[in-house]
Design a protein around this motif. Sequence first.
Motif, PDB file in Angstrom:
ATOM      1  N   PRO A  87       7.254  47.021   3.042  1.00 27.64           N
ATOM      2  CA  PRO A  87       7.137  45.602   3.384  1.00 27.64           C
ATOM      3  C   PRO A  87       7.665  44.648   2.324  1.00 27.64           C
ATOM      4  N   TRP A 135       3.481  48.272   6.205  1.00 22.74           N
ATOM      5  CA  TRP A 135       2.387  47.722   5.390  1.00 22.74           C
ATOM      6  C   TRP A 135       2.462  48.336   4.000  1.00 22.74           C
ATOM      7  N   TRP A 179       2.952  42.787   4.715  1.00 22.27           N
ATOM      8  CA  TRP A 179       3.368  43.229   6.046  1.00 22.27           C
ATOM      9  C   TRP A 179       4.787  42.729   6.311  1.00 22.27           C
TER      10      TRP A 179
END
Length: 223
Positions: A23, A121, A96
Amino acid sequence: MMRPVALAILVLLAGVQMAQAGPWLREQGKGFLAGSGNVTQAKDTSGSIYLEYGLRDNITIGADLFYGIDRTLQQSGSGILFARFPLSAADATHKWAWHLGIGARSQNTVIAPAVEAGLSWGRGIKVGERYGWAVVDSSINVPGSTLETRIKLDGTIGLGFNDHLKGMMQVFLTHQEGALFSKVAPSLLIQPGKGKYTIQIGAEIPTNGDGDTELKIGLWRDF
């Protein structure tokens, strides 16, 4: 007949796993390049190239390329151009992001366009006095033609031992053609000198599905 096809699929799955996804987006004008090669004792081989570049602070673009050939000369390939976008604030503890990509996949003489979407994530971690990272990547890759949809869920935990040495453990889960393939992949990451380059030495060990243990050698570079 089924074993050569299964081996070719496994070579494909193994080669694309180590794309350095996650992420965290690249800063504008900053990039990352990774190349790696895998080989088994039976001389199944594969190679991959992964590139990320910060187009803007909130858009990272890149390419994920793979080619593999097994002991029976079955060939597999994959190429995806993607863009990654954040879903969390830059200073968030839990990061994220999502990505969308287009490209193609191949199986011997069959070449099919493909689209891909994924969610990632990650966060920094601390174990005692050592710092590291944890990442979960998911993706779905949908090709045209007769090739099968591929769903992946990969987990990574990394930990720094000192300024020049890190350890990394990964778990790869892939669902394709109605079957679930899984692997564990321990690696050492060595950063000589000023740390612009990282040497990866590791293995990919099947825990579910056919296939042999692979030796992996990789080179990473930030630019």
